[in-house]
Scaffold this motif. Structure first.
Motif, PDB file in Angstrom:
ATOM      1  N   ALA A  93       0.816  -1.212   0.000  1.00 48.20           N
ATOM      2  CA  ALA A  93       0.000   0.000   0.000  1.00 48.20           C
ATOM      3  C   ALA A  93       0.850   1.263   0.000  1.00 48.20           C
ATOM      4  CB  ALA A  93      -0.942   0.016   1.200  1.00 48.20           C
ATOM      5  N   GLY A  94       2.162   1.116  -0.014  1.00 46.84           N
ATOM      6  CA  GLY A  94       3.051   2.265  -0.020  1.00 46.84           C
ATOM      7  C   GLY A  94       3.154   2.898  -1.390  1.00 46.84           C
ATOM      8  N   ALA A 110       1.091  -7.601   0.614  1.00 48.56           N
ATOM      9  CA  ALA A 110       1.322  -7.713   2.055  1.00 48.56           C
ATOM     10  C   ALA A 110       1.455  -6.321   2.641  1.00 48.56           C
ATOM     11  CB  ALA A 110       2.575  -8.538   2.344  1.00 48.56           C
ATOM     12  N   VAL A 111       0.686  -6.048   3.703  1.00 52.29           N
ATOM     13  CA  VAL A 111       0.672  -4.724   4.329  1.00 52.29           C
ATOM     14  C   VAL A 111       0.669  -4.887   5.845  1.00 52.29           C
ATOM     15  CG1 VAL A 111      -0.544  -3.644   2.399  1.00 52.29           C
ATOM     16  CG2 VAL A 111      -1.849  -4.623   4.286  1.00 52.29           C
ATOM     17  N   ARG A 112       0.844  -3.787   6.541  1.00 51.89           N
ATOM     18  CA  ARG A 112       0.755  -3.791   8.001  1.00 51.89           C
ATOM     19  C   ARG A 112      -0.509  -3.058   8.429  1.00 51.89           C
ATOM     20  NH1 ARG A 112       4.296  -4.569  12.109  1.00 51.89           N
ATOM     21  NH2 ARG A 112       6.061  -4.630  10.667  1.00 51.89           N
ATOM     22  N   GLY A 113      -1.429  -3.775   9.045  1.00 46.12           N
ATOM     23  CA  GLY A 113      -2.649  -3.155   9.548  1.00 46.12           C
ATOM     24  C   GLY A 113      -3.834  -3.352   8.628  1.00 46.12           C
ATOM     25  N   HIS A 114      -4.990  -3.587   9.223  1.00 42.83           N
ATOM     26  CA  HIS A 114      -6.197  -3.889   8.459  1.00 42.83           C
ATOM     27  C   HIS A 114      -6.647  -2.714   7.599  1.00 42.83           C
ATOM     28  CE1 HIS A 114      -6.981  -7.844  10.143  1.00 42.83           C
ATOM     29  NE2 HIS A 114      -6.683  -7.366  11.353  1.00 42.83           N
ATOM     30  N   ALA A 115      -6.334  -1.498   8.000  1.00 43.87           N
ATOM     31  CA  ALA A 115      -6.800  -0.327   7.260  1.00 43.87           C
ATOM     32  C   ALA A 115      -6.263  -0.313   5.828  1.00 43.87           C
ATOM     33  CB  ALA A 115      -6.393   0.951   7.984  1.00 43.87           C
ATOM     34  N   LYS A 116      -5.119  -0.955   5.588  1.00 44.60           N
ATOM     35  CA  LYS A 116      -4.508  -0.922   4.262  1.00 44.60           C
ATOM     36  C   LYS A 116      -4.901  -2.112   3.386  1.00 44.60           C
ATOM     37  CE  LYS A 116      -0.495   1.744   5.854  1.00 44.60           C
ATOM     38  NZ  LYS A 116       0.978   1.809   5.953  1.00 44.60           N
ATOM     39  N   LEU A 117      -5.579  -3.104   3.954  1.00 44.23           N
ATOM     40  CA  LEU A 117      -5.920  -4.294   3.178  1.00 44.23           C
ATOM     41  C   LEU A 117      -6.849  -3.964   2.017  1.00 44.23           C
ATOM     42  CD1 LEU A 117      -6.472  -6.859   6.075  1.00 44.23           C
ATOM     43  CD2 LEU A 117      -4.539  -6.771   4.491  1.00 44.23           C
ATOM     44  N   GLY A 162      -6.494  -4.250  -2.517  1.00 42.82           N
ATOM     45  CA  GLY A 162      -7.450  -4.809  -3.464  1.00 42.82           C
ATOM     46  C   GLY A 162      -7.850  -3.807  -4.528  1.00 42.82           C
ATOM     47  N   GLU A 163      -8.016  -2.550  -4.143  1.00 40.98           N
ATOM     48  CA  GLU A 163      -8.360  -1.505  -5.103  1.00 40.98           C
ATOM     49  C   GLU A 163      -7.257  -1.309  -6.146  1.00 40.98           C
ATOM     50  OE1 GLU A 163      -8.963   1.812  -2.598  1.00 40.98           O
ATOM     51  OE2 GLU A 163     -10.875   1.112  -1.778  1.00 40.98           O
ATOM     52  N   LEU A 164      -6.019  -1.564  -5.750  1.00 44.11           N
ATOM     53  CA  LEU A 164      -4.898  -1.415  -6.674  1.00 44.11           C
ATOM     54  C   LEU A 164      -4.814  -2.559  -7.678  1.00 44.11           C
ATOM     55  CD1 LEU A 164      -2.108  -0.204  -4.209  1.00 44.11           C
ATOM     56  CD2 LEU A 164      -3.249   1.145  -5.972  1.00 44.11           C
ATOM     57  N   GLY A 165      -5.496  -3.667  -7.393  1.00 44.86           N
ATOM     58  CA  GLY A 165      -5.483  -4.785  -8.338  1.00 44.86           C
ATOM     59  C   GLY A 165      -4.960  -6.096  -7.803  1.00 44.86           C
ATOM     60  N   ALA A 166      -4.657  -6.156  -6.497  1.00 46.34           N
ATOM     61  CA  ALA A 166      -4.177  -7.411  -5.914  1.00 46.34           C
ATOM     62  C   ALA A 166      -5.320  -8.414  -5.818  1.00 46.34           C
ATOM     63  CB  ALA A 166      -3.578  -7.166  -4.534  1.00 46.34           C
ATOM     64  N   THR A 211       0.809   6.532   6.723  1.00 48.38           N
ATOM     65  CA  THR A 211       0.553   7.120   5.416  1.00 48.38           C
ATOM     66  C   THR A 211       0.224   6.030   4.396  1.00 48.38           C
ATOM     67  OG1 THR A 211       2.911   7.034   4.853  1.00 48.38           O
ATOM     68  CG2 THR A 211       2.092   9.047   5.869  1.00 48.38           C
ATOM     69  N   VAL A 212      -0.554   6.410   3.404  1.00 47.71           N
ATOM     70  CA  VAL A 212      -0.872   5.533   2.272  1.00 47.71           C
ATOM     71  C   VAL A 212      -0.485   6.266   1.001  1.00 47.71           C
ATOM     72  CG1 VAL A 212      -2.699   4.366   0.982  1.00 47.71           C
ATOM     73  CG2 VAL A 212      -2.767   4.391   3.479  1.00 47.71           C
ATOM     74  N   GLY A 213       0.267   5.594   0.137  1.00 45.95           N
ATOM     75  CA  GLY A 213       0.690   6.233  -1.103  1.00 45.95           C
ATOM     76  C   GLY A 213       1.802   7.242  -0.887  1.00 45.95           C
ATOM     77  N   LYS A 214       1.784   8.292  -1.696  1.00 43.01           N
ATOM     78  CA  LYS A 214       2.862   9.277  -1.728  1.00 43.01           C
ATOM     79  C   LYS A 214       2.646  10.354  -0.665  1.00 43.01           C
ATOM     80  CE  LYS A 214       6.606  10.468  -3.972  1.00 43.01           C
ATOM     81  NZ  LYS A 214       7.730   9.533  -3.943  1.00 43.01           N
ATOM     82  N   THR A 215       3.724  10.697   0.041  1.00 41.84           N
ATOM     83  CA  THR A 215       3.718  11.804   0.984  1.00 41.84           C
ATOM     84  C   THR A 215       4.570  12.921   0.428  1.00 41.84           C
ATOM     85  OG1 THR A 215       3.461  10.300   2.860  1.00 41.84           O
ATOM     86  CG2 THR A 215       4.251  12.509   3.346  1.00 41.84           C
ATOM     87  N   VAL A 216       4.052  14.161   0.453  1.00 40.54           N
ATOM     88  CA  VAL A 216       4.789  15.271  -0.129  1.00 40.54           C
ATOM     89  C   VAL A 216       4.771  16.475   0.810  1.00 40.54           C
ATOM     90  CG1 VAL A 216       4.289  14.572  -2.505  1.00 40.54           C
ATOM     91  CG2 VAL A 216       2.782  16.217  -1.354  1.00 40.54           C
TER      92      VAL A 216
END
Length: 316
Positions: free
Chosen positions: A156-157, A177-184, A188-192, A308-313
């Motif tokens: 999810a990074g 594979a991610v850490r924490g249920h919030a990212k699961l 899936g939305e990304l295509g896993a 964080t999820v995705g890009k941090t700027v």
């Protein structure tokens, strides 16, 4: 001008926004008026004092390896027609860490500058610079095809936002594979096809055998992923978000590809290719959190906390 400076090695609190000397463009350089500066996990590690054997940085220094913005000035030998162009740019050459990105303006080599196509948001375009280029380099090495089971750690990074959809588009069955249920759900939305929480005991056993592992975490998690690779499989270890690289061993039937120094010409082709993926909307990276330059310490704290999820700027 203002910049966020690492005043000494330590926690996020050592990163402070201060006034610094104005930058000037040397021969072959451009000045970028920064609209977005990427925050890499590597930045947080170097701020803490990690990686001195790989990167020669000493406080005080301005972190930041990539920016997006508008060309404000050019040095000798650079086309003046570039002034006013929207671009993304690396602050240093391939394989180095020059820093300087956490600032209102930064001088960059002309060779590391890539025009932003169309009306792409600069922070979205910035995802092509390192995340997109690194993902494409790893995928080029893996040469995926249909029918292969692929495990991607830290899915999810910001890098996972490229690896997951591109691996799925190549026909692979992707396990994120991610850490924490919030990212699961995001994976899936990304295509896993599957998602697993690697903070839970026995996660690797539940995944089962895989053909390829893309590992940006390293440490015990990377080693656990390595153990479930089928004979004849491939382990690509390109990150150490856990604090060290996986350094897997014990299975001669698995090919291990660690950090590699890319050919500069090949590497510079990849951000340009990644920008084309963005323009065609083949990739839709998430800009999860944007912080003001004065809040750079908070940005580092969030990245280190894995919230964080995705890009941090940063947006100066």
């Amino acid at each position: 001008m203002r910049a966020a400076v690492v005043t000494e090695f330590g926690g996020p609190e050592v990163l402070r926004a201060v006034d610094v000397a104005e930058v000037t463009a040397g021969p072959g350089e451009l000045i970028i008026e920064v609209e977005a500066a990427e925050v890499l996990f590597l930045d947080t590690q170097l701020r803490s004092g990690w990686g001195k054997e790989y990167f020669k940085v000493e406080p005080p220094f301005v972190p930041g390896a990539g920016v997006a913005g508008v060309v404000g000035a050019v040095g000798a030998g650079v086309d003046p027609g570039l002034v006013g162009r929207r671009v993304i740019a690396g602050t240093g050459s391939v394989g180095t860490y020059r820093g300087g990105g956490y600032a209102e303006r930064v001088a960059v080599p002309e060779t590391e500058v890539f025009p932003i196509p169309g009306e792409l948001d600069p922070a979205v375009a910035l995802a092509a610079l390192h995340d997109g280029a690194t993902a494409l380099a790893q995928l080029d090495r893996a040469a995926l095809g249909s029918g292969r089971r692929v495990l991607i750690t830290a899915a999810a990074g910001s890098l996972g936002h490229w690896l997951v959809p591109l691996a799925a588009a190549a026909g692979a069955t992707v396990i994120g594979a991610v850490r924490g249920h919030a990212k699961l759900a995001r994976v899936g939305e990304l295509g896993a096809a599957e998602a697993v929480d690697y903070s839970e005991p026995g996660w690797a056993d539940r995944v089962g055998p895989v053909d390829v592992v893309f590992d940006g975490v390293g440490g015990d998690l990377g080693r656990a992923a390595y153990k479930i690779i089928k004979p004849g499989g491939l382990f690509l270890g390109y990150g150490a978000a856990s604090g060290d690289f996986a350094e897997p061993s014990g299975n001669p039937d698995v090919t291990v590809v660690g950090l590699f120094q890319p050919d500069p010409a090949d590497w510079r082709e990849r951000p340009a290719r990644a920008l084309k993926h963005l323009e065609a909307r083949l990739i839709n990276p998430t800009v999860g959190d944007s912080f003001a330059l004065a809040d750079a310490a908070a940005a580092h704290a969030a990245v280190e906390a894995r919230t964080t999820v995705g890009k941090t700027v940063l947006r100066p």
